[in-house]
Each structure stands twice: as structure tokens, then as C-alpha cells.
Scaffold this active site. Structure first.
Site, PDB file in Angstrom:
ATOM      1  N   LYS A   1       0.843  -1.201   0.000  1.00  0.00           N
ATOM      2  CA  LYS A   1       0.000   0.000   0.000  1.00  0.00           C
ATOM      3  C   LYS A   1       0.877   1.250   0.000  1.00  0.00           C
ATOM      4  O   LYS A   1       1.530   1.564   0.981  1.00  0.00           O
ATOM      5  CB  LYS A   1      -0.913   0.039   1.229  1.00  0.00           C
TER       6      LYS A   1
ATOM      7  N   GLU B   1      10.152   2.222  10.403  1.00  0.00           N
ATOM      8  CA  GLU B   1      11.153   3.245  10.047  1.00  0.00           C
ATOM      9  C   GLU B   1      10.424   4.573  10.144  1.00  0.00           C
ATOM     10  O   GLU B   1       9.586   4.889   9.288  1.00  0.00           O
ATOM     11  CB  GLU B   1      11.645   3.053   8.607  1.00  0.00           C
TER      12      GLU B   1
ATOM     13  N   CYS C   1      13.478  11.819   5.831  1.00  0.00           N
ATOM     14  CA  CYS C   1      13.563  11.398   7.231  1.00  0.00           C
ATOM     15  C   CYS C   1      14.941  11.749   7.782  1.00  0.00           C
ATOM     16  O   CYS C   1      15.105  11.955   8.976  1.00  0.00           O
ATOM     17  CB  CYS C   1      13.288   9.917   7.351  1.00  0.00           C
TER      18      CYS C   1
ATOM     19  N   GLU D   1       9.595  17.081  14.396  1.00  0.00           N
ATOM     20  CA  GLU D   1       9.876  16.921  12.965  1.00  0.00           C
ATOM     21  C   GLU D   1       8.926  17.821  12.161  1.00  0.00           C
ATOM     22  O   GLU D   1       7.710  17.676  12.246  1.00  0.00           O
ATOM     23  CB  GLU D   1       9.676  15.461  12.556  1.00  0.00           C
TER      24      GLU D   1
HETATM   25  P1  NAD Z   1       2.421   8.785   7.130  1.00  0.00           P
HETATM   26  O1  NAD Z   1       2.679   8.067   8.409  1.00  0.00           O
HETATM   27  O2  NAD Z   1       1.364   9.820   7.128  1.00  0.00           O
HETATM   28  O3  NAD Z   1       2.020   7.750   5.981  1.00  0.00           O
HETATM   29  C1  NAD Z   1       2.843   6.664   5.632  1.00  0.00           C
HETATM   30  C2  NAD Z   1       1.975   5.548   5.067  1.00  0.00           C
HETATM   31  O4  NAD Z   1       1.128   5.061   6.107  1.00  0.00           O
HETATM   32  C3  NAD Z   1       1.040   5.995   3.941  1.00  0.00           C
HETATM   33  O5  NAD Z   1       0.946   4.980   2.976  1.00  0.00           O
HETATM   34  C4  NAD Z   1      -0.274   6.187   4.668  1.00  0.00           C
HETATM   35  O6  NAD Z   1      -1.398   6.089   3.830  1.00  0.00           O
HETATM   36  C5  NAD Z   1      -0.220   5.058   5.679  1.00  0.00           C
HETATM   37  N1  NAD Z   1      -1.072   5.232   6.858  1.00  0.00           N
HETATM   38  C6  NAD Z   1      -1.531   6.390   7.395  1.00  0.00           C
HETATM   39  N2  NAD Z   1      -2.298   6.123   8.482  1.00  0.00           N
HETATM   40  C7  NAD Z   1      -2.301   4.771   8.633  1.00  0.00           C
HETATM   41  C8  NAD Z   1      -2.908   3.891   9.583  1.00  0.00           C
HETATM   42  N3  NAD Z   1      -3.648   4.335  10.587  1.00  0.00           N
HETATM   43  N4  NAD Z   1      -2.686   2.577   9.449  1.00  0.00           N
HETATM   44  C9  NAD Z   1      -1.917   2.086   8.446  1.00  0.00           C
HETATM   45  N5  NAD Z   1      -1.334   2.873   7.505  1.00  0.00           N
HETATM   46  C10 NAD Z   1      -1.521   4.197   7.610  1.00  0.00           C
HETATM   47  O7  NAD Z   1       3.811   9.383   6.661  1.00  0.00           O
HETATM   48  P2  NAD Z   1       4.113  10.257   5.367  1.00  0.00           P
HETATM   49  O8  NAD Z   1       3.617  11.646   5.557  1.00  0.00           O
HETATM   50  O9  NAD Z   1       3.681   9.521   4.143  1.00  0.00           O
HETATM   51  O10 NAD Z   1       5.695  10.241   5.365  1.00  0.00           O
HETATM   52  C11 NAD Z   1       6.472  11.154   6.093  1.00  0.00           C
HETATM   53  C12 NAD Z   1       7.025  10.514   7.344  1.00  0.00           C
HETATM   54  O11 NAD Z   1       7.752   9.361   6.997  1.00  0.00           O
HETATM   55  C13 NAD Z   1       7.992  11.403   8.085  1.00  0.00           C
HETATM   56  O12 NAD Z   1       7.749  11.329   9.456  1.00  0.00           O
HETATM   57  C14 NAD Z   1       9.345  10.798   7.751  1.00  0.00           C
HETATM   58  O13 NAD Z   1      10.362  11.054   8.691  1.00  0.00           O
HETATM   59  C15 NAD Z   1       9.010   9.368   7.667  1.00  0.00           C
HETATM   60  N6  NAD Z   1      10.005   8.638   6.877  1.00  0.00           N
HETATM   61  C16 NAD Z   1      10.857   7.802   7.537  1.00  0.00           C
HETATM   62  C17 NAD Z   1      11.851   7.124   6.838  1.00  0.00           C
HETATM   63  C18 NAD Z   1      12.794   6.182   7.532  1.00  0.00           C
HETATM   64  O14 NAD Z   1      13.360   5.333   6.864  1.00  0.00           O
HETATM   65  N7  NAD Z   1      13.010   6.285   8.833  1.00  0.00           N
HETATM   66  C19 NAD Z   1      11.971   7.301   5.460  1.00  0.00           C
HETATM   67  C20 NAD Z   1      11.083   8.168   4.820  1.00  0.00           C
HETATM   68  C21 NAD Z   1      10.095   8.824   5.546  1.00  0.00           C
END
Ligand code: NAD
Length: 488
Positions: A175, A248, A282, A379
């Protein structure tokens, strides 16, 4: 004419059961619609899981070198289509083209690495405490893996999960973020064309709360690999039940600059780390912890550089900084600027939404910040960097460690003792010396400590994430031998 895209379940491109769609707009021009996408629901996830379950026996029994051959073909196809994929990525999520090319390259690198892993997937052999007894470990796939990914590396992050999952013999329900469904579709099209059998990879697009949560709660799914926001990760951990959950999450990554550092190099590192990908990594450097002796000089140098950064559409090769991913992200950066000002931070440059169509935000630098300020702790995921002063290395390290996150860290210094002390003391998954907080390579582990998560991806640790180890004892003595008891 806006194109309507489908999801991929059991080897077919299909509509969602919901009959609903969602749209994605171009972040550099919010009037332009990128496409219409299927708003998947719980039933779509169920179908995808059933398909993955049916495909598991065949795929897990396919010899790993054969699986590797398909991955190698995927790598070749990604390479051939690199430029088109990069342009599509910039169009869909805004990062500048040169970085989008890097994103696709990371996926190519990971795919080749994992393809070759098909001829390794090593276990261990070891000694036994008993005579005529042989001991070893072998690797087995986990089963069905749920992969939930963010938008900021829309091809690289899915590849970091898909390729190790596939080479280990797992089947997958994937997803992607609703901000980057098109990149995910193009990636899965390549997987299909390269010969991944039907049901092995299933793509369900749609909201996190429904599609994502259905994956998380599904009892047939043995592992959820999630990259995204810290709070989403915490919810997933609570809801997943007894399955493997790899997280992550976010970062609040510091660059420490000592008074013996090469300041030109440090300025380059802060520009790249703080404002590359418009601060939406990130590993973005959102804090600069600087020795008080060089603070004024550094600020003068960096402000001049920031003022020269050109905002614009990432497809224009002259653009340094593309838009933020969506309006909410733009609002978030603006809110944090207000918070920073209220907290007493001094705004040196930027801080505004420019008069441009699209979700742009000026590269922004605050100084005279303290670690108890929210802009120094939370963040922001935008081009907003906080400068904090330190009197020596010990204080700098203490400040660097005083956040909930622990992903990437960097130190600029020409003193080897400073460098090694930082390597030893910084609480993080990554430490760079005389380089920015950004620059991971696929064959090395990637991940963080504290609220950044609980796993490492990349290289051999990616294989650990997507396989289980079975311990095997073979007793060829022909008699009952009891461990811990029948030892001589
Ligand atoms: P997000 O948590 O909003 O969404 C990530 C994914 O989770 C999306 O596909 C979203 O649809 C899904 N999602 C949202 N709510 C959910 C739920 N309740 N249950 C299951 N899935 C759900 O994050 P984002 O805005 O897409 O990405 C940015 C974040 O990702 C930042 O905090 C960034 O630091 C982090 N990030 C971390 C890494 C790493 O490797 N540590 C790498 C890239 C991004």
C-alpha cells in the site's frame, strides 16, 4: 483528459470494490490533476491477501537464484526507464529531477543487490557440544508481508522493502501513500512485465486508515514493514497483534559544526541536508548545532547561500528547491514558523509562502534557538532549519541527543578525537563525519534508535527483516544424546 488508474490484485489490474476514486494534484501546480486512483477498501485488502496466500507455495518453493533472475530483470527495466520514472516522480511529488533520478537509482541498486542475494541467503553452520551432531541455521520466508510506504521516496522505499521480501520468498500486499500512487503503479507494472508471478505482489491504493489498517490487522499477514510518521507507526504497533512489525519513522537530525571545521564544506552540507528534497527526508538536517566561536561567520555564509536558492518546478533543471508535497505540508511549515517566532527564535531568512502556484515554501533559517523549543524538537518535514549554539563538543553532543528521535547525525570537524567521540556518543542509527546527514547506500544498514523505530533495512539486514531463521540439529550418533546432560 485525466487518466483513471487501477490496482493490481492476483495478477489483474482491477477497480476497487468501493467504486470510489481519489485524485492527486501536481504539487508544483495545484490546478493540474495527475490522475484518478482507486480508493481501495477492506474487501480489496482481503482479496489481495487471499491472492498472496495462494501464490505463497509456488513462490517460496521457486529456487532463490531463479527469483534473483526475475529481480535482475526488474533492475534492467528500472535502468532503461530511469529517466521516465524520474520525470513522473517529479511531476507527482515535486522533488527536483536530479534527486528523482537518485531515487530511481537507489531502487536499481537495491534490486541488483537483492537479485544477487538469491545465490547467498546465508545461514550459519557451527559446532555442537555433543559428538556426532551437526548444527546449522537456514532461512525461511515469513509468509505474506504487508508493505506500507510514504511518499517522499516513492520508488526507492518500496524497492527497499519489495526486493528483500521477494528474494526471501515472501508474497506481498503493498500500500503506497495516496500522494504517490502513480509511482507505485509504474513500479508494479515493471514487476509484472519482468515476470513476477500472479498473486506474488498485490497493490492496493487508498487511505491509510482503511486500507493500511486492514493490512495491519489482517491475521494472515505475518509481517508489516512500515515507513512513515512516528504517530502512525505507534498506532500500527498497537493494532498489529502478534506479527512482526518493522518501523522506520521520523527524525530530527542534527549537524554539529565544530570551530575546527571546514566551514565552506559545512555550509554545503547544511544546504543539502536542510533544504534538499525541500526538507522532506527522514534524514533531513533540521538542526545545526554550532560551536559559538564560528556561529556568526557560519550564519553570514549560509544566509547568502540560502538567498540564492531558486524555487520552482522540479522539472526545470535550474530549480534548486521544489514544492512541498501538499497543502497540509505547506501549512505545517508555516505554522512552525509562527511557533518558532513565538518561542523567541530569530528568523534569519525565509519563513513565507511565496506567491507561486503550487505548495512552495521559502527555505527558512532560525537562529538563537534552544533545545526546549518545539522547532528544535519536532519533525517539521519542510525547509525549516534551527541553529543552536554550543560551547564545546560535550555540550553539542548533549544537545544533539536531547530529542526523541535518533536517525541520522553528522559532525564537521578536522579533529580526529572530536570525530571519534561523536561516533561513540551520538544516539543515532547513522553518523556522518564531514558529510551531511544524507547519503545512505543500499548495501549498508539504514534505520534509527529511540522513536525513529525498531529495525534496520538495507544490505544483509534487509534479508534479516524479511526472513526467519530456523535452527537445525542433525544427530548422526545413532543413540539418544541429551544436550547439557550427556556432555563429557
Ligand atoms: P504517514 O505516516 O502519514 O504515511 C505513511 C503511510 O502510512 C502511507 O501509505 C499512509 O497512507 C499510511 N497510513 C496512514 N495512516 C495509517 C494507519 N492508521 N494505518 C496504516 N497505515 C496508515 O507518513 P508520510 O507523511 O507519508 O511520510 C512522512 C514521514 O515518513 C515522516 O515522518 C518521515 O520522517 C518518515 N520517513 C521515515 C523514513 C525512515 O526510513 N526512517 C523514510 C522516509 C520517511
Amino acid at each position: 483528459m485525466v487518466e483513471r488508474h487501477k490496482m493490481y490484485i492476483n495478477g489483474e489490474w482491477v477497480d476497487s470494490e468501493s467504486g470510489e476514486i481519489f485524485e492527486r494534484v501536481n504539487p508544483a501546480n495545484s490546478d493540474e490533476i495527475i490522475g484518478q486512483f482507486q480508493k481501495g477498501n477492506e474487501n480489496d485488502v482481503k482479496k489481495a491477501v487471499d491472492a498472496a496466500e495462494n501464490a505463497f507455495e509456488y513462490w517460496s518453493e521457486t529456487p532463490p537464484p531463479k527469483r534473483g533472475e526475475i529481480l535482475f530483470k526488474i533492475g534492467e527495466m528500472l535502468k532503461q526507464q530511469k529517466e521516465d520514472l524520474a520525470k513522473l516522480m517529479t511531476w507527482e511529488m515535486g522533488k527536483v529531477l536530479v534527486e528523482a533520478r537518485g531515487d530511481v537509482q537507489e531502487a536499481i541498486d537495491m534490486t541488483y543487490y537483492m537479485a544477487a542475494e538469491g545465490r547467498r541467503l546465508f545461514g550459519h553452520t557451527t559446532t555442537s557440544e555433543l559428538k556426532e551432531k551437526f548444527a546449522m541455521t537456514v532461512r525461511r520466508p515469513l509468509g505474506i508481508c504487508g508493505l506500507i510506504t510514504p511518499w517522499n521516496f516513492p520508488i526507492a522505499i518500496p524497492a527497499w522493502k519489495l526486493m528483500p521480501a521477494l528474494i526471501c520468498g515472501n508474497t506481498v500486499v503493498f500500500k503506497p501513500s495516496s500522494d504517490t500512487p502513480l509511482c507505485a503503479i509504474k513500479l508494479v507494472e515493471i514487476l509484472e512485465k519482468a515476470g513476477i508471478p500472479k498473486g506474488v505482489v498485490n497493490l492496493v491504493t487508498g487511505p491509510g486508515g482503511s486500507v493500511g489498517m486492514s493490512i495491519v490487522k489482517n491475521e494472515k499477514i505475518r509481517s508489516v514493514s512500515f515507513t512513515g510518521h512516528r504517530d502512525t507507526g505507534a498506532t500500527i504497533l498497537k493494532e498489529a497483534g502478534i506479527k512482526k512489525v518493522s518501523l522506520e519513522l521520523g527524525g530530527k537530525n542534527p549537524i554539529i559544526i565544530m570551530d575546527d571545521a571546514d566551514l565552506e564544506l559545512a555550509v554545503d552540507g547544511v544546504i543539502w541536508g536542510g533544504f534538499g528534497t525541500t526538507g522532506q527526508r527522514c534524514t533531513a538536517a533540521s538542526r545545526v548545532i554550532i560551536h559559538e566561536n564560528v556561529k556568526a561567520k557560519f550564519e553570514k555564509m549560509i544566509v547568502e547561500r540560502i538567498k540564492k536558492l531558486r524555487l520552482g518546478n522540479g522539472l526545470d533543471e535550474k530549480t534548486d528547491i521544489g514544492p512541498l508535497v501538499n497543502r497540509a505540508a505547506q501549512e505545517k511549515s508555516r505554522n512552525y514558523v509562527e511557533i518558532g517566532l513565538k518561542e523567541g527564535g530569530k528568523l534569519l531568512v525565509g519563513g513565507h509562502i511565496p506567491e507561486m502556484k503550487g505548495f512552495f515554501f521559502e527555505p527558512t533559517l532560525f537562529t538563537d534557538c534552544f533545545m526546549d523549543m518545539r522547532i528544535a524538537q519536532e519533525e517539521i518535514f519542510g525547509p525549516v532549519v534551527a541553529v543552536i549554539s554550543a560551547k564545546d563538543l560535550n555540550e553539542a553532543i548533549k544537545l544533539a541527543n536531547s530529542v526523541e528521535y535518533g536517525l541520522s547525525t553528522s559532525i564537521y570537524t578536522n579533529n580526529v578525537r572530536n570525530a571519534f567521540k561523536a561516533i561513540e556518543k551520538l544516539e543515532a542509527g547513522l553518523t556522518y563525519v564531514n558529510a551531511s546527514t544524507i547519503g545512505s547506500e543500499v548495501h549498508l544498514p539504514f534505520g534509527g534508535v529511540k522513536h525513529t523505530g525498531n529495525t534496520r533495512e538495507g544490505g544483509i539486514l534487509g534479508i534479516e527483516e524479511f526472513s526467519e531463521v530456523k535452527t537445525v540439529y542433525v544427530d548422526y550418533s545413532g543413540k539418544l544424546q541429551r544436550a547439557q546432560i550427556d556432555i563429557e
